[in-house]
Enzyme design. Structure first.
Site, PDB file in Angstrom:
ATOM      1  N   LEU A 617     -11.003   3.463   2.429  1.00  0.00           N
ATOM      2  CA  LEU A 617      -9.842   2.656   2.831  1.00  0.00           C
ATOM      3  C   LEU A 617      -8.602   3.538   2.899  1.00  0.00           C
ATOM      4  O   LEU A 617      -8.044   3.777   3.967  1.00  0.00           O
ATOM      5  CB  LEU A 617      -9.652   1.511   1.826  1.00  0.00           C
ATOM      6  CG  LEU A 617      -8.325   0.737   1.938  1.00  0.00           C
ATOM      7  CD1 LEU A 617      -8.261  -0.007   3.263  1.00  0.00           C
ATOM      8  CD2 LEU A 617      -8.152  -0.208   0.756  1.00  0.00           C
ATOM      9  N   ASP A 618      -8.165   4.002   1.735  1.00  0.00           N
ATOM     10  CA  ASP A 618      -6.977   4.846   1.618  1.00  0.00           C
ATOM     11  C   ASP A 618      -7.273   5.886   0.542  1.00  0.00           C
ATOM     12  O   ASP A 618      -7.170   5.588  -0.646  1.00  0.00           O
ATOM     13  CB  ASP A 618      -5.772   3.990   1.225  1.00  0.00           C
ATOM     14  CG  ASP A 618      -4.543   4.836   0.903  1.00  0.00           C
ATOM     15  OD1 ASP A 618      -4.517   6.014   1.301  1.00  0.00           O
ATOM     16  OD2 ASP A 618      -3.631   4.317   0.230  1.00  0.00           O
ATOM     17  N   PRO A 619      -7.744   7.072   0.948  1.00  0.00           N
ATOM     18  CA  PRO A 619      -7.761   7.579   2.322  1.00  0.00           C
ATOM     19  C   PRO A 619      -9.015   7.147   3.085  1.00  0.00           C
ATOM     20  O   PRO A 619     -10.065   6.958   2.503  1.00  0.00           O
ATOM     21  CB  PRO A 619      -7.765   9.088   2.127  1.00  0.00           C
ATOM     22  CG  PRO A 619      -8.539   9.261   0.837  1.00  0.00           C
ATOM     23  CD  PRO A 619      -8.172   8.091  -0.032  1.00  0.00           C
ATOM     24  N   ARG A 738       3.884   8.127   2.277  1.00  0.00           N
ATOM     25  CA  ARG A 738       2.689   7.314   2.061  1.00  0.00           C
ATOM     26  C   ARG A 738       2.784   6.710   0.672  1.00  0.00           C
ATOM     27  O   ARG A 738       3.090   7.405  -0.301  1.00  0.00           O
ATOM     28  CB  ARG A 738       1.408   8.148   2.173  1.00  0.00           C
ATOM     29  CG  ARG A 738       1.177   8.746   3.539  1.00  0.00           C
ATOM     30  CD  ARG A 738      -0.064   9.645   3.568  1.00  0.00           C
ATOM     31  NE  ARG A 738      -1.294   8.874   3.676  1.00  0.00           N
ATOM     32  CZ  ARG A 738      -2.194   8.750   2.691  1.00  0.00           C
ATOM     33  NH1 ARG A 738      -1.989   9.315   1.533  1.00  0.00           N
ATOM     34  NH2 ARG A 738      -3.293   8.044   2.885  1.00  0.00           N
TER      35      ARG A 738
END
Length: 963
Positions: A617-619, A738
Site C-alpha cells: 500500500l504505502d509504499p 509524504r
C-alpha cells in the site's frame, strides 16, 4: 612476474608496459591463414587502420575500480598505433581522469564514436551501444542462464562480443588475460585479517590483528611491508599457544591458489604433508610451533577416497566422479586452523565438505580451536563447501556458520561458528597492480584490435557473436538462449510460488494467486499451523515450515519455486533475496527497499533476476498512482513544482472508539517502530528535519483531506529521496512531502508512551512480566497493587505536567483500555509477557487489546496532490489522486490486507508471465509494472479517483496548517 611484485620495490610502469611475453610476440606477427573462419576472412582492408577504442566506466558496484588498460598502456598504444582512445569519466577508478588525459586519451561520456569498447565486468543491457565491438568478461560462453538475456541483447544489437575468458594460447588452451592470481592475493590478505579479528573476539591477541583488509593497502609493496612486520612478530613473540600448531590448508593448484600462497609464503612457516598431521598433533606442544606457521598443500588424491577401495586415478575421477567420496572432514579438517579454498568444482564432483561434516567437527569439544576460518576464494555458492550459502561483500566480508544444531548463520564475530570470507570480486581490492597486470596481458591484443586486426588468431577465436549471429564455435549457445526465454514452467504446464510468511496480509494474496489454475503455492511459515489454515482452503496450495536461518531448507524451498514472495519481517528480506538470486528466482516484497536490499542490485542483474520491492500500500500502490501522473505530466512538458502525499491504514470511524482512535490491521511492532524514525521534507521552499524519537511531538494537527474526518498526520521518513525515485527536480520544487494519516489524538498518546520508556528498543529493557499491569509497574517503578491515583501521579511527574492536565486523564483511559491498569493477582505463566525490549512488549499488549473484533472493519485513505507548472510557465494546475477502501466486516478481510496482498500478488503474476523485463532490485515506478497493476486493481475494486483544477487557492498545500 606477479610474485616478484611482493618482493621488489615499486614497479616501474614504463618497464611493465613495455613487457611483452614470448607468446604475445608470436601472436603479433602471426597472420590469418587460409583456414581462418569465414568471419575472420571477411574483414576488409578498410579495417586495417587505426580504430577508435573506448574504455568504459565500471558500474557494477562502487568497489569496482579496475580498468582494462592503464594510462601507461594507453600512452604506448597511441604512440605505436596512432589509435584514438576515448575514456568514460570516473571518480572511483584507480587511475583518475587527468592521468588518462595526460596519456593522450580523450575523456568522453558518450562512447558512440568508438569502434571497440573495452571494459572489465558485464555491461547493463540498457547501456549497450548497437553495432560496436565489446571486449569484456561477459560470463555467457558457458551458457550461464542468468546472462542469456545479456547475450540476446548483444545479438539483437548486432554487437561483436569478444570475451577475455576465450583469449587462449592456441598451443595449450590456457587463458592469457585474467585476474586469477590477484583473487588469491586479496583472498589471503582478507583471510589473515579476518583470522586476527576472530582470535581477538575469542580472547586472544595475535600478530594477525595488524593485518588490514586488502583494499586498505595502496599497492602490493605495502602489503609486503606489512607481511614482513607480521612475520617478525610471529618469530619474536610467537602465536597463541591455545591454537598451536596453526595449520593453513590450501586446496587447488591454479592461479587463485598460487596467489594465496604467494602472500602466505612471506610469513615464517614450514611446509607439511597430510601424512605429517597425526605426528604433529601428538607433538603439538613443541616449542617450534609457537613461532612458525604450518602450510599444508593438499591435492585431490589427498582427500578423495575410492568407494569400495582401490587407488585414486585422476583420469577415472574425471570420467566417473561418482565413484569417489571426500574424506577431507575426517582426514584433514580436524587439524586445520584456516582453510584456503581455491579448487574448481562442478556439481558432478563430491563436495570437499558437507554441512553434516561441519556439524560433526563443531560438535567435538576437543576440536573447538580447529576450523576457525575459511577463505573461500573460489566462491562457489553451495558448491565444494555445502554450507557456504552466499557471497560476502567488501563492505561486509565475513559471516559465521554454526552447524551444531541446524544451520545457523550470523555476523557476530564473538558467537560460535566458522568464519567464512567469500567475496566474489576480490581482485578489485588491489585495483592498481591488478589493472597493470591485466593490461600487460591484454596489451598485445588491444594493439591488434586498435589496428583493425580482427583476424588475429587470439581475437577471432574469442568472438562469441557478431552481426546478429553466434560464431560457429558458439552455436551450441542457441539451446541456452532458447531455454532462457520467459519463466521456467514446472512440468511444462504449472508455475510455482513460494510465499514466505503467513501473517495478517497473506489471505488476499493467496486468494488471488490460488484462483489461477496453473499456479501452485507453497505457504512457508515459522507458524506451521497458521500456514496450514491458509493452505487448506485451496487444492493447489500446501504448507511448509520456514526457518529463514536454515540455509539448506530455505534453498530447497526456493529451488522448487518460480517466484518468491517474502512477507517475513523486513530485516530478513535480504537473506531470502540472496538465496533467490543464487537460484535465479524472481522475488516480490511489500517492505521498504533497505540499503541491504539495494546492495543486492548488481548480483540480481548478474543473475537476470527481478526483485520488486515496495509493492504494498504505502509504499506500493502510492508509487504506482504517483508515477502515472508524473509520467503523464512530463510527457506533456509539465513541471512538478509540489508533491504532497498522505496515506493511512486506519480504523473505520464507527470502530475507532478508543483513546488512540486506532486498531491494528498489520504488525503492531511495525507501527510502533515507524514512529521512532527521523523524517525530513520540504514545504513552501523550506527544508525541515525531525530527529529520531521526535516524530509524535511534531505532528501535523490538521490535515483537511475530507471535512468528515478529523485527521492528524506524521511525516513519513525521508520525503526528499522520493524526488530522485520519481524523477523530480527537488531544487525546482516548492514542496516534497509524504506523510502518514491518523485520527486526531493518536500522536499525543504515543508520544507519552515514548517519553515514559514503553517504546524503548534498548536491550536493557527486556521484559519478563506476569501481566501487562506488571509491565507497567516495571516501567513506571511503582509497587504491585499501587492505586490508580499513584499511577497518575507518577505519570504526571515523569511527563512534567500537572495531574489535572487533560492529557493525564486521556493517558490513564488509554492504559486502562490496554489492560495495563488491571491489578488483579499475577496471571499464570502461560500468559506471561516476555519480550526482548520494552517496545516488543508494548506491541504484544496493543496487539491483544486493540485487535479488530468480529463485524469490525478498517479503512485505507490515500491522497496525492501535484502542483504542475505548464511547459511555458504561464499556468499552474493542481492534479489530485485519491483512494478510499473499507474492509469487509462480514468476511473479516481488511482493507490493509487487500491493498497490500493484492498488489503483491499482481506483481507476482507479472513476473510469472514474464512481462517485467527490467532486472535488478526495483520499485513499481516503471510503466511495465505500474500500468498493468493499476488496471488490475481497478478490476478488483481498488480504484484511484483523479481530478484536476486550475490555480492553487484551494489546494491542500494552502489549506493545511503546517506545524
Amino acid at each position: 612476474m606477479l610474485s616478484s611484485l611482493l618482493t621488489s620495490s615499486k614497479p616501474s610502469l614504463k618497464m611493465r608496459c613495455g613487457t611483452v611475453t614470448s607468446f604475445a610476440r608470436v601472436y603479433l606477427t602471426t597472420k590469418a591463414t587460409s583456414s581462418s573462419s569465414s568471419s575472420s576472412s571477411s574483414v576488409s582492408d578498410a579495417l586495417r587502420k587505426p580504430m577508435v577504442l573506448g574504455i568504459r566506466r565500471e558500474d557494477k558496484n562502487r568497489w569496482e575500480r579496475r580498468v582494462a588498460l592503464t594510462p601507461a598502456h594507453v600512452k604506448k598504444l597511441i604512440k605505436e598505433t596512432g589509435a584514438r582512445i576515448l575514456v568514460q569519466p570516473s571518480n572511483t577508478r584507480i587511475f583518475n581522469n587527468a592521468s588518462f588525459e595526460k596519456a593522450g586519451a580523450t575523456i568522453e561520456e558518450d562512447l558512440a564514436k568508438a569502434d571497440a569498447i573495452l571494459g572489465i565486468k558485464e555491461v547493463p543491457i540498457t547501456k549497450l551501444i548497437p553495432e560496436k565491438t565489446y571486449v569484456i568478461f561477459s560470463h555467457t560462453h558457458k551458457g550461464q542462464s542468468y546472462n542469456m538475456p545479456s547475450l540476446r541483447a548483444f545479438l539483437d544489437n548486432k554487437i561483436r562480443l569478444i570475451d577475455y575468458e576465450l583469449m587462449l594460447d592456441p598451443r595449450t588452451d590456457k587463458r592469457l588475460v585474467l585476474f586469477g592470481r590477484y583473487a588469491g592475493y586479496a583472498g589471503m590478505i582478507d583471510g589473515l585479517h579476518g583470522l586476527g579479528q576472530r582470535l581477538l573476539a575469542l580472547g586472544y591477541n595475535s600478530p594477525f590483528i595488524h593485518m588490514g583488509q586488502a583494499h586498505v593497502y595502496p599497492n602490493l609493496e605495502c602489503v609486503n611491508t606489512k607481511l614482513r612486520h607480521v612475520g617478525n612478530i610471529i618469530a619474536d613473540q610467537g602465536l597463541p599457544e591455545a591454537f598451536a600448531p596453526m595449520i593453513f590448508t590450501f586446496t587447488g593448484s591454479g592461479n587463485v591458489a598460487q596467489g594465496a600462497r604467494a602472500i602466505f609464503d612471506k610469513l615464517p612457516h614450514d611446509n607439511i604433508t597430510v601424512d605429517d598431521l597425526p605426528l604433529i598433533f601428538k607433538d603439538r606442544y613443541n616449542e617450534r610451533y609457537k613461532n612458525r606457521l604450518l602450510a599444508l598443500q593438499v591435492n585431490a588424491e589427498d582427500y578423495l577416497e575410492r568407494i569400495g577401495g582401490g587407488k585414486y586415478s585422476r583420469e577415472e575421477y574425471r570420467q566417473h566422479p561418482e565413484r569417489y567420496r571426500s574424506v577431507f572432514a575426517q582426514k584433514i579438517a580436524p587439524y586445520t586452523t584456516m582453510l584456503v579454498n581455491g579448487i574448481y568444482w562442478e556439481s558432478k564432483y563430491p563436495r570437499l565438505m558437507t554441512t553434516a561434516d561441519l556439524a560433526a567437527i563443531q560438535g567435538q569439544r576437543e576440536l573447538k580451536n580447529r576450523m576457525l576460518a575459511i577463505a573461500d576464494i573460489s566462491c562457489d555458492i553451495g558448491g565444494s563447501l555445502e554450507f557456504m550459502s552466499h557471497a560476502s561483500t567488501i563492505d561486509s566480508p565475513f559471516f559465521y556458520v554454526d552447524a551444531r544444531d541446524g544451520l545457523v548463520e550470523h555476523k557476530d564475530v564473538e558467537k560460535p561458528g566458522v568464519q567464512i570470507n567469500s567475496i566474489d570480486n576480490l581482485p578489485t581490492e588491489l585495483p592498481f597492480e591488478a589493472s597493470q597486470h591485466f593490461g600487460d596481458s591484454l596489451y598485445p591484443f588491444a594493439k591488434a584490435l586498435a589496428t583493425g586486426e580482427l583476424d588475429h588468431p587470439v581475437l577471432s577465436r574469442a568472438i562469441i557473436c557478431q552481426d546478429g549471429s553466434l560464431t560457429k564455435q558458439h552455436e551450441h549457445l542457441k539451446k541456452a538462449l532458447a531455454n532462457s526465454q520467459g519463466i521456467r514452467v514446472v512440468d511444462n504446464r504449472r508455475k510455482s510460488v513460494l510465499l514466505a510468511g503467513s501473517g495478517m496480509v497473506s489471505q488476499p494474496l493467496v486468494d488471488y494467486l490460488a484462483s489461477t489454475k496453473d499456479t501452485d503455492i507453497t505457504i512457508a511459515s515459522n507458524d506451521l499451523d497458521e500456514a496450514r489454515r491458509l493452505a487448506h482452503q485451496f487444492p493447489n496450495t500446501q504448507a511448509a515450515r520456514l526457518d529463514v536461518m536454515d540455509a539448506v531448507s530455505l534453498d530447497k524451498l526456493i529451488k522448487e519455486s518460480d517466484v518468491v514472495v517474502s512477507l517475513v519481517p523486513a530485516h530478513l528480506h535480504p537473506q531470502i533475496a540472496s538465496a533467490a538470486i543464487h537460484r535465479q528466482k524472481h522475488m516480490v516484497t511489500a517492505s521498504y527497499l533497505s540499503p541491504e536490499m539495494q546492495r543486492l542490485d548488481a548480483s540480481a542483474k548478474d543473475a537476470s533476476v527481478t526483485i520488486i520491492n515496495e509493492i504494498g500500500l504505502d509504499p506500493g500502490i502510492d508509487h504506482c498512482s504517483a508515477m502515472k501522473i508524473i509520467d503523464e505530466e512530463h510527457a506533456r512538458g509539465g513541471k512538478i513544482k509540489s508533491f504532497i502525499s498522505w496515506c493511512g491504514g486506519l480504523t473505520a470511524p464507527e470502530n475507532s472508539g478508543n483513546q488512540l482512535g486506532y486498531k491494528f490491521s498489520w504488525s503492531p511492532r511495525g507501527v510502533l517502530t515507524a514512529g521512532l524514525n527521523s523524517a525530513q521534507y520540504k514545504i513552501n521552499g523550506q527544508l525541515r528535519q525531525i530527529p529520531a524519537g521526535k516524530l509524535f511531538a511534531h505532528k501535523f494537527g490538521n490535515v483537511p483531506l475530507y471535512p468528515g474526518f478529523a485527521f492528524e498526520g506524521l511525516a513519513n521518513r525521508d520525503s526528499l529521496q522520493y524526488a530522485d525515485i520519481y524523477g523530480l527536480d527537488l531544487n525546482n520544487m516548492d514542496t516534497m512531502f509524504r506523510g502518514t494519516l491518523r485520527y486526531s489524538g493518536y500522536s499525543d498518546i504515543l508520544d507519552c508512551l515514548l517519553r515514559l520508556g514503553f517504546l524503548s528498543l534498548e536491550p536493557g529493557t527486556a521484559v519478563d512480566a506476569a501481566s501487562a499491569a506488571a509491565f507497567l509497574q516495571q516501567i513506571l517503578g511503582v509497587r504491585s497493587g499501587a492505586s490508580a491515583e499513584t499511577v497518575a501521579q507518577r505519570l504526571s511527574k515523569r511527563l512534567g505536567v500537572q495531574p489535572s492536565n487533560p492529557l493525564i486523564g486521556r493517558l490513564m483511559l488509554a492504559l486502562e483500555e490496554f489492560g495495563m491498569l488491571s491489578f488483579a493477582p499475577a496471571a499464570t505463566s502461560a500468559s506471561r509477557l516476555i519480550a526482548p525490549t520494552a517496545l516488543d512488549a508494548m506491541a504484544k499488549v496493543l496487539q491483544n487489546s486493540l485487535r479488530f473484533r468480529a463485524n469490525e472493519r478498517d479503512l485505507v485513505c490515500m491522497s496525492h496532490e501535484f502542483g504542475v507548472e505548464s511547459a511555458d510557465g504561464k499556468s499552474y494546475d493542481v492534479r489530485c489522486s485519491s483512494l478510499t477502501v473499507y474492509g469487509d466486516a462480514k468476511t473479516g478481510e481488511t482493507a490493509m490486507a487487500r491493498t497490500v496482498g493484492i498488489p503483491a500478488a499482481i506483481a507476482t503474476r507479472l513476473l510469472l508471465k514474464g512481462t517485467v523485463k527490467t532486472r535488478g532490485v526495483i520499485r513499481p515506478t516503471i510503466p511495465e509494472v505500474y500500468e498493468p497493476l493499476i488496471e488490475e486493481l481497478e478490476l478488483r475494486g481498488v480504484v484511484f479517483n483523479e481530478s484536476s483544477k486550475s490555480g492553487v487557492h484551494n489546494s491542500l498545500q494552502r489549506r493545511m496548517s503546517w506545524a
